[in-house]
Write an enzyme that holds these catalytic residues in place. Structure first.
Site, PDB file in Angstrom:
ATOM      1  N   HIS A  51      38.262  60.373  25.446  1.00  0.00           N
ATOM      2  CA  HIS A  51      38.282  61.323  24.547  1.00  0.00           C
ATOM      3  C   HIS A  51      38.966  62.638  24.902  1.00  0.00           C
ATOM      4  O   HIS A  51      39.249  63.392  24.031  1.00  0.00           O
ATOM      5  CB  HIS A  51      36.583  61.531  24.034  1.00  0.00           C
ATOM      6  CG  HIS A  51      35.699  62.353  25.025  1.00  0.00           C
ATOM      7  ND1 HIS A  51      34.919  61.768  25.873  1.00  0.00           N
ATOM      8  CD2 HIS A  51      35.789  63.696  25.056  1.00  0.00           C
ATOM      9  CE1 HIS A  51      34.309  62.612  26.626  1.00  0.00           C
ATOM     10  NE2 HIS A  51      34.787  63.926  26.368  1.00  0.00           N
ATOM     11  N   ASP A 111      34.790  55.068  28.389  1.00  0.00           N
ATOM     12  CA  ASP A 111      35.651  56.233  27.999  1.00  0.00           C
ATOM     13  C   ASP A 111      36.633  56.620  29.197  1.00  0.00           C
ATOM     14  O   ASP A 111      35.828  57.634  29.919  1.00  0.00           O
ATOM     15  CB  ASP A 111      34.475  57.213  27.715  1.00  0.00           C
ATOM     16  CG  ASP A 111      34.861  58.135  27.022  1.00  0.00           C
ATOM     17  OD1 ASP A 111      35.992  58.577  27.083  1.00  0.00           O
ATOM     18  OD2 ASP A 111      33.911  59.272  26.461  1.00  0.00           O
ATOM     19  N   SER A 126      33.437  66.778  30.658  1.00  0.00           N
ATOM     20  CA  SER A 126      33.972  65.288  30.361  1.00  0.00           C
ATOM     21  C   SER A 126      35.141  65.082  31.220  1.00  0.00           C
ATOM     22  O   SER A 126      35.755  65.628  31.544  1.00  0.00           O
ATOM     23  CB  SER A 126      34.411  65.377  28.762  1.00  0.00           C
ATOM     24  OG  SER A 126      33.206  65.509  27.921  1.00  0.00           O
TER      25      SER A 126
END
Length: 710
Positions: free
Chosen positions: A89, A225, A645
């Site tokens: 992402h 991810d 992240s």
């Protein structure tokens, strides 16, 4: 009196302080003994050292080149050829920008088979922290207690400019000074920022975002991810603009990768750039967030997301265009829902109110603190004034400015400053900037969907305010059809024609554009809310005092500075949890769970046939666990936030074991209060990442350039 109150206060904050924290790497000597007690086998110098290679030299922050000190994601270098791994992402916008209907890298994934096939990631920079330094005394030079807030900020700003100039002089580095503990301490960060960044690998979105909105912020999780970039440098191994002559960057060091895996209670350390936390707010601010601010944001975004979801599921082209936009909006929307739920279920407002009352009792009972006896009452009174205006601004942001034509039109207000005497170069720079803004909007634009979203946004605004502008009084659905048919902000050709032929005389034409008129009135409404800004300085000063007194009062607690997009280290353990009576979560998920979800038939639970085939063969090689299953994700107790992240999750030896990518729903309120019983960060296991690279992407050349721990 203080001793009794302190004991009571400590009882309230004990859980909140147990292994919470996002610690500054250059001050880790203060934490290293506790980290080693937790299981770490490294020294503080192994993690941060400016005189020799250390782990911090393999940790990177992702930035947009026009915002070089705000790290939207984190990552780590995993090869001697500048290979960087982060979350899928985090690379979504770059992947989307390189995707077309013929080469849909979002849907199909992307696996370069050599350097020449790697794709440009325009506008993205990757930065390394080279050093940090406490510059508090220099930043506060000339500041006195008697100064008003505005004067204080002005002097500090001048001092910081000098500090930054000195740090950058004679180098290719970029420097920034950030305030900590409500701007009572200041630390310098010196970065090396590389802007030639290229996409190397990314799994299909069905894997990289497996679970979609359904699983976002949730555990158990089964998301692969990750994606990979490579840093390029000039012949001197220094940052340079994109050039085909640039070579893969040779890093100071890179992480070794562990395929041993993790077990429950293993040490875990996360390193990266958490964005924002607000751990030290008074109860009345938390109450406002729970009861007023969050519900407004949730309501507005729910309506917009429902429309986006419906149209995207019906049209693949629209899905491709709006995948990133929906992801960004949905991420914040679901976070607000979880944040509000956490505030309620954990009874945080009442707990904070009790600790505030103990703090206030200590202030009132201490003679030397008499000047602060009205602190809490004054703070709450001023905050209540600001709250009304904050809600009005939030409404404008989540409705009027959520409509893309209005949001873009607001940027064109800069043209109001120009007339025929204006400097031509300044006009050209402004027009070029506006062209970039327009290109960014129209690159992923569907007019039919946008018109539905704008209609919903405008209606939401009208339903929630009595302050209706003259322009909006004329608004209805038929009027919107006319607006879209004529505005330059809804058609790329009309926009290009306007910008390519712009002269200040055309401002009169711009004034007639309906979206420009709304944007202008919107800006006027914001200006009328100046009292919100007038209370900011006073509230900043009061929050500064509030935190200062907390630190003086509760001497048993170690106060870490709130996250502000600077390099941080958090540590904890791999650990499952029990969020509710009768519910218990394991620390790990496997590919078996992926296939269980696929069987549900949901749009969010679709994977490529090749992954199904790999699962059926059970050929996991060295990446399997001892029981033969393939690990996908695990959770640990690390205190993380947005910006983390893609952060490296490291074992006790400093070896890469996974990539942090989310937090569990039950503890999402950790930005305001960390609870060790339920706060869990979610990590994609590096073994699943390696399996996908090798078996799904067949990119063994990337595996070959990595170093593995023995």
């Amino acid at each position: 009196m203080k001793q009794l109150i302190t004991i009571l206060f400590a009882c309230i904050t004990l859980n909140a302080s147990a292994k919470e924290g996002m610690w500054l790497p250059f001050l880790l000597e203060n934490n290293i003994a506790d980290m080693q007690d937790f299981g770490l086998r490294l020294s503080a110098d192994d993690i941060y050292n400016i005189n020799q290679a250390c782990i911090k030299d393999a940790i990177v922050g992702f930035v947009h080149n026009d915002s070089p000190f705000w790290h939207f994601c984190s990552g780590s270098v995993i090869s001697a050829q500048g290979l960087v791994v982060t979350n899928h992402h985090c690379g979504l916008d770059a992947i989307r920008a390189n995707s077309t209907q013929h080469h849909n890298y979002l849907a199909d994934g992307f696996w370069a088979s050599n350097y020449d096939e790697e794709l440009p990631a325009e506008g993205i920079g990757i930065c390394f922290l080279r050093r940090m330094e406490d510059v508090t005394s220099r930043a506060l030079k000339g500041v006195t207690k008697q100064m008003d807030s505005q004067t204080r900020k002005s002097i500090i700003s001048e001092n910081i400019n000098q500090i930054v100039a000195e740090a950058e002089r004679g180098t290719t580095y970029k420097a920034n000074v950030d305030g900590f503990y409500e701007d009572t301490e200041f630390y310098l960060s010196v970065y090396e920022i590389f802007t030639d960044v290229r996409i190397v690998a990314a799994p299909p979105m069905s894997i990289g975002n497996f679970g979609g909105e359904t699983d976002n912020w949730m555990w158990p999780r089964h998301t692969g991810d990750f994606c990979m970039f490579r840093i390029y440098a000039n012949t001197q191994n220094q940052p340079a603009k994109y050039s085909p002559n640039n070579k893969p960057y040779k890093p100071i060091t890179h992480l070794k990768i562990s395929t041993k895996g993790v077990s429950e209670n293993d040490f875990a350390m996360v390193m990266g750039y958490p964005a924002v936390t607000n751990e030290y707010l008074p109860a009345f601010q938390l109450q406002a967030i729970e009861q007023k601010i969050d519900p407004l944001v949730i309501d507005a975004r729910t309506q917009l997301l429902n429309i986006m979801r419906s149209e995207m599921e019906a049209d693949e082209t629209v899905f491709l265009k709006y995948a990133s936009k929906r992801s960004h909006m949905s991420n914040g929307w679901k976070k607000k829902i979880g944040e509000r739920r956490g505030l309620q279920t954990l009874n945080i407002v009442n707990q904070r109110a009790h600790s505030d009352s103990l703090l206030n009792a200590w202030i009132l009972s201490t003679d030397s603190l008499k000047p602060y006896k009205n602190l809490m009452a004054t703070y709450q009174r001023l905050y209540n004034i600001r709250l009304d205006y904050q809600l009005a601004l939030t409404l404008i942001s989540e409705s009027l400015l959520a409509a893309e034509p209005i949001y873009l039109a607001e940027k064109f207000l800069a043209l109001d400053a120009f007339d025929k005497q204006s400097d031509a170069k300044k006009i050209a720079r402004t027009i070029n900037s506006l062209k970039n803004d327009a290109d960014e909007m129209f690159a992923d634009y569907d007019q039919s969907l946008d018109q539905q979203l704008t209609l919903t946004a405008l209606r939401f605004y009208l339903q929630h305010t009595n302050s209706i502008s003259q322009e909006l009084k004329k608004f209805d659905a038929k009027q919107l059809d006319k607006m879209y048919a004529s505005s330059i902000f809804t058609d790329s050709y009309r926009m290009a024609s306007f910008l390519n032929s712009y002269t200040p005389k055309m401002n009169k034409k711009l004034e007639k554009d309906p979206f420009y008129a709304i944007a202008k009135e919107c800006n006027s409404m914001v200006q009328q809310l100046k009292i919100y800004h007038q209370t900011d300085n006073a509230i900043d000063s009061l929050q500064q005092l509030y935190l200062m007194l907390q630190r003086q009062f509760d001497t048993t607690r170690v106060f870490f500075p709130d996250a502000n997009s600077t390099f941080r280290v958090s540590y904890g353990k791999v650990l499952g949890y029990t969020p509710n009576d009768g519910v218990s979560y394991s620390y790990v998920t496997t590919l078996d769970g992926v296939m269980e979800k696929v069987g549900q038939g949901s749009h969010d639970y679709m994977v490529p046939q090749k992954l199904r085939s790999l699962y059926n063969s059970r050929n996991y090689g060295q990446y399997a666990m001892s029981d033969g299953r393939l690990p996908v994700c695990f959770i640990s107790t690390n205190h993380t936030s947005g910006g983390n992240s893609g952060s490296a999750s490291l074992n006790a030896n400093g070896e890469l074991i996974g990539l942090n990518f989310d937090r569990a729903w039950d503890g999402i309120v950790s930005d305001m209060q960390y609870n060790p019983n339920i706060c869990r960060n979610i990590t994609v296991d590096i073994r699943y990442v390696l399996f996908l690279i090798e078996k799904l992407g067949e990119a063994t050349w990337l595996i070959d350039e990595m170093d593995f721990a023995k």
